[in-house]
Design an enzyme around this catalytic site. Structure first.
Site, PDB file in Angstrom:
ATOM      1  N   GLY A 105     -19.729 -27.270 -82.754  1.00  9.99           N
ATOM      2  CA  GLY A 105     -18.335 -27.781 -82.949  1.00  9.99           C
ATOM      3  C   GLY A 105     -18.269 -29.199 -82.280  1.00  9.99           C
ATOM      4  O   GLY A 105     -19.065 -29.349 -81.534  1.00  9.99           O
TER       5      GLY A 105
ATOM      6  N   SER B  18     -12.570 -33.372 -78.394  1.00  8.73           N
ATOM      7  CA  SER B  18     -12.086 -34.599 -78.087  1.00  8.73           C
ATOM      8  C   SER B  18     -13.245 -35.329 -77.180  1.00  8.73           C
ATOM      9  O   SER B  18     -13.208 -36.456 -77.186  1.00  8.73           O
ATOM     10  CB  SER B  18     -10.940 -34.400 -77.258  1.00  8.73           C
ATOM     11  OG  SER B  18     -10.190 -33.504 -77.568  1.00  8.73           O
ATOM     12  N   PHE B  19     -13.923 -34.747 -76.224  1.00  8.86           N
ATOM     13  CA  PHE B  19     -14.792 -35.411 -75.456  1.00  8.86           C
ATOM     14  C   PHE B  19     -16.252 -35.203 -75.538  1.00  8.86           C
ATOM     15  O   PHE B  19     -16.918 -35.425 -74.861  1.00  8.86           O
ATOM     16  CB  PHE B  19     -14.553 -35.065 -73.918  1.00  8.86           C
ATOM     17  CG  PHE B  19     -13.103 -34.641 -73.657  1.00  8.86           C
ATOM     18  CD1 PHE B  19     -12.112 -36.039 -73.665  1.00  8.86           C
ATOM     19  CD2 PHE B  19     -12.665 -33.433 -73.299  1.00  8.86           C
ATOM     20  CE1 PHE B  19     -10.857 -35.788 -73.441  1.00  8.86           C
ATOM     21  CE2 PHE B  19     -11.224 -33.283 -73.106  1.00  8.86           C
ATOM     22  CZ  PHE B  19     -10.374 -34.479 -73.089  1.00  8.86           C
ATOM     23  N   GLY B  20     -16.630 -34.858 -76.743  1.00  7.46           N
ATOM     24  CA  GLY B  20     -17.958 -34.368 -77.033  1.00  7.46           C
ATOM     25  C   GLY B  20     -18.172 -33.355 -77.938  1.00  7.46           C
ATOM     26  O   GLY B  20     -17.566 -33.097 -78.766  1.00  7.46           O
TER      27      GLY B  20
ATOM     28  N   VAL C 243     -19.880 -29.023 -78.865  1.00  6.13           N
ATOM     29  CA  VAL C 243     -20.410 -27.812 -78.369  1.00  6.13           C
ATOM     30  C   VAL C 243     -21.510 -27.371 -79.142  1.00  6.13           C
ATOM     31  O   VAL C 243     -21.623 -27.461 -80.181  1.00  6.13           O
ATOM     32  CB  VAL C 243     -19.318 -26.793 -78.561  1.00  6.13           C
ATOM     33  CG1 VAL C 243     -19.616 -25.467 -78.289  1.00  6.13           C
ATOM     34  CG2 VAL C 243     -17.866 -27.271 -77.720  1.00  6.13           C
TER      35      VAL C 243
ATOM     36  N   ASP D 119      -2.506 -23.896 -76.130  1.00  5.55           N
ATOM     37  CA  ASP D 119      -3.146 -24.651 -77.476  1.00  5.55           C
ATOM     38  C   ASP D 119      -3.570 -23.593 -78.446  1.00  5.55           C
ATOM     39  O   ASP D 119      -4.587 -23.654 -78.731  1.00  5.55           O
ATOM     40  CB  ASP D 119      -4.329 -25.340 -77.182  1.00  5.55           C
ATOM     41  CG  ASP D 119      -4.743 -26.607 -77.930  1.00  5.55           C
ATOM     42  OD1 ASP D 119      -4.085 -26.714 -78.840  1.00  5.55           O
ATOM     43  OD2 ASP D 119      -6.007 -26.772 -78.032  1.00  5.55           O
TER      44      ASP D 119
ATOM     45  N   LYS E 210      -4.168 -21.762 -81.591  1.00 11.38           N
ATOM     46  CA  LYS E 210      -4.390 -22.125 -83.036  1.00 11.38           C
ATOM     47  C   LYS E 210      -5.640 -21.553 -83.510  1.00 11.38           C
ATOM     48  O   LYS E 210      -6.490 -21.158 -82.683  1.00 11.38           O
ATOM     49  CB  LYS E 210      -4.465 -23.825 -83.124  1.00 11.38           C
ATOM     50  CG  LYS E 210      -5.504 -24.207 -82.345  1.00 11.38           C
ATOM     51  CD  LYS E 210      -5.476 -25.714 -82.573  1.00 11.38           C
ATOM     52  CE  LYS E 210      -6.419 -26.373 -81.746  1.00 11.38           C
ATOM     53  NZ  LYS E 210      -6.445 -28.345 -81.805  1.00 11.38           N
TER      54      LYS E 210
ATOM     55  N   ASN F 298      -9.156 -22.146 -82.229  1.00 14.36           N
ATOM     56  CA  ASN F 298      -9.351 -22.144 -80.907  1.00 14.36           C
ATOM     57  C   ASN F 298      -9.829 -20.310 -80.545  1.00 14.36           C
ATOM     58  O   ASN F 298     -10.002 -19.803 -79.663  1.00 14.36           O
ATOM     59  CB  ASN F 298      -8.331 -22.198 -79.613  1.00 14.36           C
ATOM     60  CG  ASN F 298      -8.650 -23.912 -79.572  1.00 14.36           C
ATOM     61  OD1 ASN F 298      -9.493 -24.639 -79.911  1.00 14.36           O
ATOM     62  ND2 ASN F 298      -7.219 -24.581 -78.945  1.00 14.36           N
TER      63      ASN F 298
ATOM     64  N   ASP G 200     -11.533 -22.644 -75.302  1.00 16.59           N
ATOM     65  CA  ASP G 200     -10.777 -24.068 -75.082  1.00 16.59           C
ATOM     66  C   ASP G 200      -9.866 -23.842 -74.108  1.00 16.59           C
ATOM     67  O   ASP G 200      -8.663 -23.649 -74.521  1.00 16.59           O
ATOM     68  CB  ASP G 200     -10.535 -24.616 -76.595  1.00 16.59           C
ATOM     69  CG  ASP G 200      -9.983 -26.087 -76.384  1.00 16.59           C
ATOM     70  OD1 ASP G 200      -9.958 -26.678 -75.267  1.00 16.59           O
ATOM     71  OD2 ASP G 200      -9.746 -26.678 -77.356  1.00 16.59           O
TER      72      ASP G 200
ATOM     73  N   THR H  43      -1.132 -28.830 -80.032  1.00 23.87           N
ATOM     74  CA  THR H  43      -1.507 -29.450 -81.569  1.00 23.87           C
ATOM     75  C   THR H  43      -0.134 -29.304 -82.273  1.00 23.87           C
ATOM     76  O   THR H  43       0.582 -28.340 -82.145  1.00 23.87           O
ATOM     77  CB  THR H  43      -2.382 -28.481 -82.089  1.00 23.87           C
ATOM     78  OG1 THR H  43      -3.531 -28.248 -81.312  1.00 23.87           O
ATOM     79  CG2 THR H  43      -2.716 -28.627 -83.596  1.00 23.87           C
TER      80      THR H  43
HETATM   81  N1  LIG Z   1     -17.989 -19.904 -76.924  1.00 26.74           N
HETATM   82  C1  LIG Z   1     -18.379 -20.463 -78.182  1.00 26.74           C
HETATM   83  N2  LIG Z   1     -19.294 -19.970 -78.872  1.00 26.74           N
HETATM   84  C2  LIG Z   1     -19.460 -20.531 -80.027  1.00 26.74           C
HETATM   85  N3  LIG Z   1     -18.763 -21.790 -80.621  1.00 26.74           N
HETATM   86  C3  LIG Z   1     -18.009 -22.156 -79.888  1.00 26.74           C
HETATM   87  C4  LIG Z   1     -17.745 -21.716 -78.317  1.00 26.74           C
HETATM   88  N4  LIG Z   1     -16.707 -22.437 -77.800  1.00 26.74           N
HETATM   89  C5  LIG Z   1     -16.556 -23.389 -78.708  1.00 26.74           C
HETATM   90  N5  LIG Z   1     -17.391 -23.301 -79.868  1.00 26.74           N
HETATM   91  C6  LIG Z   1     -17.238 -24.339 -81.163  1.00 26.74           C
HETATM   92  O1  LIG Z   1     -17.132 -25.477 -80.823  1.00 26.74           O
HETATM   93  C7  LIG Z   1     -15.642 -26.247 -81.355  1.00 26.74           C
HETATM   94  C8  LIG Z   1     -15.029 -27.007 -80.253  1.00 26.74           C
HETATM   95  O2  LIG Z   1     -14.781 -26.386 -78.954  1.00 26.74           O
HETATM   96  P1  LIG Z   1     -13.709 -26.524 -78.010  1.00 26.74           P
HETATM   97  O3  LIG Z   1     -12.512 -26.483 -78.820  1.00 26.74           O
HETATM   98  O4  LIG Z   1     -13.824 -25.732 -76.878  1.00 26.74           O
HETATM   99  O5  LIG Z   1     -13.780 -27.969 -77.699  1.00 26.74           O
HETATM  100  P2  LIG Z   1     -12.811 -29.176 -77.094  1.00 26.74           P
HETATM  101  O6  LIG Z   1     -13.502 -30.563 -76.928  1.00 26.74           O
HETATM  102  O7  LIG Z   1     -11.998 -28.518 -76.269  1.00 26.74           O
HETATM  103  O8  LIG Z   1     -11.860 -29.377 -78.551  1.00 26.74           O
HETATM  104  P3  LIG Z   1     -10.481 -29.822 -78.587  1.00 26.74           P
HETATM  105  O9  LIG Z   1     -10.520 -31.240 -79.223  1.00 26.74           O
HETATM  106  O10 LIG Z   1      -9.931 -28.785 -79.666  1.00 26.74           O
HETATM  107  O11 LIG Z   1      -9.789 -29.919 -77.099  1.00 26.74           O
HETATM  108  C9  LIG Z   1     -14.896 -24.705 -81.697  1.00 26.74           C
HETATM  109  O12 LIG Z   1     -13.602 -24.813 -82.008  1.00 26.74           O
HETATM  110  C10 LIG Z   1     -16.083 -23.718 -82.059  1.00 26.74           C
HETATM  111  O13 LIG Z   1     -16.244 -24.193 -83.307  1.00 26.74           O
END
Ligand SMILES: Nc1ncnc2c1ncn2[C@@H]1O[C@H](COP(=O)(O)OP(=O)(O)OP(=O)(O)O)[C@@H](O)[C@H]1O
Length: 344
Positions: A56, A59-61, A63, A172, A174, A177, A190, A207
């Site tokens: 996924g 905002s900062f990179g 996963v 957050d 939704k 998450n 998240d 959001t």
């Molecule tokens: N533990 C996990 N296991 C599997 N997939 C994950 C996990 N954590 C995150 N993901 C995947 O990565 C996506 C982005 O993760 P996350 O929301 O933590 O990133 P973020 O940079 O904080 O995003 P946001 O822009 O929503 O703040 C999630 O929506 C999910 O699809």
């Protein structure tokens, strides 16, 4: 009835329902003390890991799915670009996210397995939750029955209750998450917006569709903002779309509807669900469930949750309404597809 007592990483036993004082004490020891139950980040980047695929983007990179070359374990690694964090003035948020992830342990929350860094990136290693986002599955089926929504809502309730006891606002909630694990139970992920507040805070974050009126109006707020988002979440799970979904992308109109508490109640909702949602989507804080004299009990003891046995939910003994099909450890069929990982 037997109650499985969760054991945290340091082998200290606690029961998250019965003894929250102990849970809070342990959390504070980690949170304020040694930067959580993990060692300081090693400066080795993802050395020792095989980078598999993109799970996924945030905002900062990104996963990504990564495999530990030594023990063959799989992790979801959140990779954040340092430059981006600084430019977006998110240093404190990332700091808090790491400390919180390192200090919590609860069945319906992800936690920090390890952290790393190198010149350009920060890495947070999380357990890989392989059933994908609740959002993806919900979009596929469009709506959940009330029974299915209740199963997920009960776990989210317990997760929020746990966080609130630790004076943490999640801020957050939704479906994006909420991840589904291999058994069909959920985990909140998240923690980028989590904030520890003893009283009230004023920051605008979250959001748009899920924001509580007091957040939009820049009024001081507390844990009730999570209960508002919880009401939005319940509505969306059973209806398919959220109560404040903007028409023609008109965000300002959506904000004014949220502030006025103006939404359409769905006729086919059961009377119990209607009542619970009405009490959660209360603009007036002196009427919103979660902030009244009985606190969270107004939600937990509500008629809509009558079929729920809270201990069997906590112990993950209730059969899940949907169990994702996972053929092997690298199966990503439950995730939205992204191109493969390419990072310098
Ligand atoms: N533990 C996990 N296991 C599997 N997939 C994950 C996990 N954590 C995150 N993901 C995947 O990565 C996506 C982005 O993760 P996350 O929301 O933590 O990133 P973020 O940079 O904080 O995003 P946001 O822009 O929503 O703040 C999630 O929506 C999910 O699809």
């Amino acid at each position: 009835m037997s109650i499985t007592v969760p054991v945290n990483k340091r082998g200290i036993i606690f029961n998250p329902i019965v003894d929250y004082d102990l849970v809070l004490a342990l959390f504070l020891e980690e949170f304020n003390g040694r930067w959580g139950n993990v060692q300081p980040s090693a400066n080795t980047g993802l050395e020792g890991f095989e980078e598999k695929s993109l799970l996924g983007t945030g905002s900062f990179g990104q996963v990504i799915l990564a495999k530990d070359k030594v023990n063959a374990e799989y992790y979801a690694v959140k990779i954040m670009l340092k430059d981006q964090i600084v430019k977006m003035k998110q240093v404190m948020h990332v700091h808090t996210e790491k400390r919180v992830l390192a200090s919590i342990k609860f069945p319906f929350l992800v936690w920090l397995e390890f952290s790393r860094k190198d010149n350009d990136f920060l890495y947070l290693g999380l357990p890989f939750i392989n059933g994908g986002e609740l959002f993806t599955y919900h979009r596929k089926v469009n709506k959940f029955s009330e029974q299915q929504a209740r199963f997920y809502a009960a776990q989210i309730f317990l997760a929020l209750e746990y966080l609130h006891y630790l004076h943490l606002l999640y801020r957050d909630l939704k479906p994006e998450n909420v991840m589904i694990d291999k058994n069909g139970y959920i985990k909140l992920t998240d923690f980028g917006f989590v904030k520890r507040v003893e009283t009230r805070t004023m920051t605008l974050c979250g959001t748009p569709e899920y924001l509580a009126p007091e957040v939009i109006q820049s009024k001081p707020y507390g844990s009730c903002v999570d209960w508002w988002s919880y009401g939005v979440f319940l509505y969306e799970m059973v209806n398919g779309t959220s109560p404040f979904a903007p028409h023609n992308n008109d965000i300002m109109l959506m904000y004014s509807k949220i502030v006025d508490g103006e939404y359409k109640m769905i006729k086919t909702f059961s009377p119990e669900l209607k009542n619970l949602i009405e009490n959660l989507l209360q603009v007036d804080l002196s009427k919103r469930f979660g902030s009244l004299i009985n606190g969270n009990k107004d939600i937990k003891d509500h008629e809509w949750f009558k079929p729920i046995n809270w201990f069997s939910i906590l112990n993950q003994e209730m059969p899940a309404p949907y169990v994702p099909q996972i053929v092997n450890d690298e199966d990503l069929s439950n995730f939205d597809r992204f191109p493969d990982v390419k990072r310098k």
